[in-house]
Design an enzyme around this catalytic site. Structure first.
Site, short mmCIF file in Angstrom:
data_model
loop_
_atom_site.label_atom_id
_atom_site.label_comp_id
_atom_site.label_asym_id
_atom_site.label_seq_id
_atom_site.Cartn_x
_atom_site.Cartn_y
_atom_site.Cartn_z
N TYR A 20 0.82 -1.21 0.00
CA TYR A 20 0.00 0.00 0.00
C TYR A 20 0.85 1.26 0.00
O TYR A 20 0.72 2.12 0.87
CB TYR A 20 -0.96 -0.02 1.20
CG TYR A 20 -2.07 -1.02 1.01
CD1 TYR A 20 -3.18 -0.70 0.24
CD2 TYR A 20 -1.99 -2.30 1.56
CE1 TYR A 20 -4.20 -1.61 0.02
CE2 TYR A 20 -3.01 -3.22 1.35
CZ TYR A 20 -4.11 -2.88 0.57
OH TYR A 20 -5.10 -3.77 0.36
N TYR A 148 -12.36 -6.23 6.66
CA TYR A 148 -11.20 -6.46 5.81
C TYR A 148 -10.91 -7.95 5.77
O TYR A 148 -10.85 -8.60 6.81
CB TYR A 148 -9.95 -5.71 6.34
CG TYR A 148 -8.73 -6.04 5.52
CD1 TYR A 148 -8.52 -5.43 4.28
CD2 TYR A 148 -7.81 -7.00 5.95
CE1 TYR A 148 -7.42 -5.76 3.50
CE2 TYR A 148 -6.70 -7.33 5.17
CZ TYR A 148 -6.52 -6.71 3.95
OH TYR A 148 -5.44 -7.06 3.17
N ASP A 253 -13.66 -14.90 9.94
CA ASP A 253 -12.28 -14.62 9.57
C ASP A 253 -11.54 -14.22 10.86
O ASP A 253 -11.67 -13.08 11.32
CB ASP A 253 -12.25 -13.50 8.53
CG ASP A 253 -10.83 -13.09 8.14
OD1 ASP A 253 -9.87 -13.53 8.79
OD2 ASP A 253 -10.70 -12.31 7.17
N LYS A 282 -1.83 -15.05 10.14
CA LYS A 282 -1.04 -14.12 10.95
C LYS A 282 -0.31 -14.81 12.12
O LYS A 282 0.76 -15.36 11.91
CB LYS A 282 -1.92 -12.96 11.42
CG LYS A 282 -2.32 -12.07 10.26
CD LYS A 282 -2.62 -10.63 10.68
CE LYS A 282 -2.64 -9.69 9.49
NZ LYS A 282 -3.95 -9.43 8.94
C1 LIG Z 1 -4.38 -9.71 7.44
C2 LIG Z 1 -5.75 -10.19 7.23
C3 LIG Z 1 -6.10 -10.95 6.10
C4 LIG Z 1 -5.14 -11.21 4.97
O1 LIG Z 1 -4.04 -11.97 5.35
P1 LIG Z 1 -2.72 -11.96 4.42
O2 LIG Z 1 -1.84 -12.98 5.07
O3 LIG Z 1 -2.18 -10.58 4.49
O4 LIG Z 1 -3.14 -12.36 3.05
C5 LIG Z 1 -7.39 -11.41 6.01
N1 LIG Z 1 -8.29 -11.17 6.98
C6 LIG Z 1 -7.99 -10.47 8.10
C7 LIG Z 1 -9.03 -10.26 9.14
C8 LIG Z 1 -6.72 -9.95 8.26
O5 LIG Z 1 -6.43 -9.22 9.33
#
Ligand SMILES: *Cc1c(COP(=O)(O)O)cnc(C)c1O
Length: 432
Positions: A20, A148, A253, A282
């Protein structure tokens, strides 16, 4: 000029893309030479505390000895092997561990490379499940605004339409069904009034689109990149009930929230229901290597497996990479081998006290803390570039985004180090 004559920083600024970032006008960038524990050592010798946990994943400190040892052991034996027709202990050992700590019904694990891919996999699972049930028209998704879910196409289609810049990709992104973010925050009392708590809108959107909607996807309790917003877990209980009534799957997520960040092992544990599909990433490897997974329950797995074509249509080259699996297993052992709840509670308590004074600043809109997440929301956009040098002066690495000056400190941050982080945040709130 010969590229070999460029310094690290010069080459970087002329040839490398950053996340970004404007590739021709990149902002200030630090060269990191080494990382250990909560500290980054920069090329000028300065040590700064990584208050971002390197984008929220490095929970136990950089270069954790137990985790790097597991990586060394695995790399000397078998860094990689394909997963089609083959399996291995690292994948199985990690799977056992995941089943132990994740919500009960989640019994099937799909390993992949990154969070965005885990979201893609989850969405494909939902569509393929609906298809297997004979609902081939159900290929769209519902979600809540200011979410997100990643940067790949399908994940991007369920990101907030404004911050995700849907207008920029108009025509290329699938149109999805959006509802407002849940209006009741985690710190407010829950209201049963469906109009007040946002469920009337959710019910209406899901009912209206249910013949087309495969799943509702959302970040449980904590919306991360879309605004660092914490909403009431009761919303999820009701969302589960509405989805069940309409045959819509529920995807959580937990890529940002998983593995203790909110004070619970998973944000799911803050509500009383479970999702059909969960995305993890993560913190899965404690920030040591890219890895992610999508888990689902028997119902979805058996639905897909029993339908046509039966096989699930996804399989990354590096699926279940043994090095990443061994790393993740070690990171989860580190997590569960300590009193992580006390650790996160301690961070929360201290941040609540130390960030409170930001409320008195004129430009501050809100201050909120949940588990290991501390946020000062400003009334205006904050420049990450302007923040860098000031934070560095305070011995901290901070990278605000949007209106939020925030930290997700590593769990191993000491009280003194945390005070240094909050002092840095307060300075940014005063000066930016
Ligand atoms: C960081 C994140 C993603 C994407 O993960 P990447 O490893 O960067 O592709 C998806 N969903 C949430 C909630 C996130 O915080």
């Amino acid at each position: 000029m010969n590229v070999r004559e460029l310094t690290t920083l010069e080459f970087d600024q002329q040839h490398l893309w950053h996340p970004y970032t404007n590739v021709t006008k990149p902002g200030p960038t630090f060269v990191v030479k080494e990382a250990e524990g909560v500290y980054l050592t920069l090329d000028d010798g300065t040590r700064v505390i990584d208050a971002m946990s390197s984008w929220w994943c490095m929970m136990h400190g950089h270069r954790h000895p137990q985790i790097t040892q597991a990586m060394h052991d695995q790399i000397d034996r078998m860094p990689h092997v394909m997963f089609g027709g083959l399996t291995h202990d690292p994948a199985v050992d990690l799977g056992r561990k995941l089943l132990e700590i994740t919500p009960k019904a989640l019994s099937r694990v799909f390993y992949c490379d990154s969070g965005s891919v885990a979201v893609e996999v989850a969405m494909k699972m939902a569509v393929q499940y609906q298809h297997a049930l004979g609902h081939s028209g159900r290929s769209e998704f519902a979600t809540i605004r200011s979410g997100y879910h990643g940067d790949t196409w399908k994940a991007m289609s369920v990101c907030d339409p404004d911050t995700g810049m849907h207008h920029l990709f108009q025509g290329a992104l699938s149109v999805q069904h959006f509802v407002d973010r849940p209006p009741i925050t985690i710190d407010q009392p829950w209201s049963e009034d469906a109009a007040l708590n946002g469920l009337a809108e959710l019910q209406q959107v899901l009912e209206a689109g249910h013949n087309k909607i495969a799943a509702l996807i959302l970040e449980p309790v904590v919306q991360g990149t879309g605004g660092m917003y914490f909403y009431h877990p009761d919303y999820l209980n009701a969302a589960r009930r509405i989805c069940d009534e309409l045959g819509i799957l529920l995807i959580f997520d937990e890529i940002a929230t998983g593995f203790g960040r909110t004070g619970a092992m998973f944000a799911t544990d803050l509500c009383t229901v479970e999702p059909d599909i969960i995305c993890l990433g993560k913190g899965l490897t404690g920030g040591h290597i890219s890895f992610a997974c999508t888990m689902t329950n028997d119902r979805v797995a058996e639905g897909i497996g029993g339908g046509k074509p039966g096989i699930f249509m996804h399989g990354p080259t590096y699926m279940a990479n043994p090095l990443a699996c061994a790393t993740a297993k070690a990171a989860l052992d580190v997590l569960t081998g300590q009193d992580w709840q006390a650790c996160v509670k301690g961070l929360e308590r201290q941040m609540r006290v130390e960030l409170a004074s930001a409320r008195d600043l004129e430009n501050v809109a809100d201050v909120r803390v949940l588990g290991g997440i501390g946020v000062i929301e400003m009334k205006h956009q904050v420049s990450a570039d302007a923040a860098h040098a000031r934070a560095k002066d305070m011995g901290v690495f901070l990278r605000p985004f949007g209106k939020n000056i925030y930290t997700m400190p590593p769990f191993v941050t000491s009280p003194d180090e945390l005070s240094q982080i909050t002092a840095g945040m307060l300075r940014l709130a005063r000066e930016l």
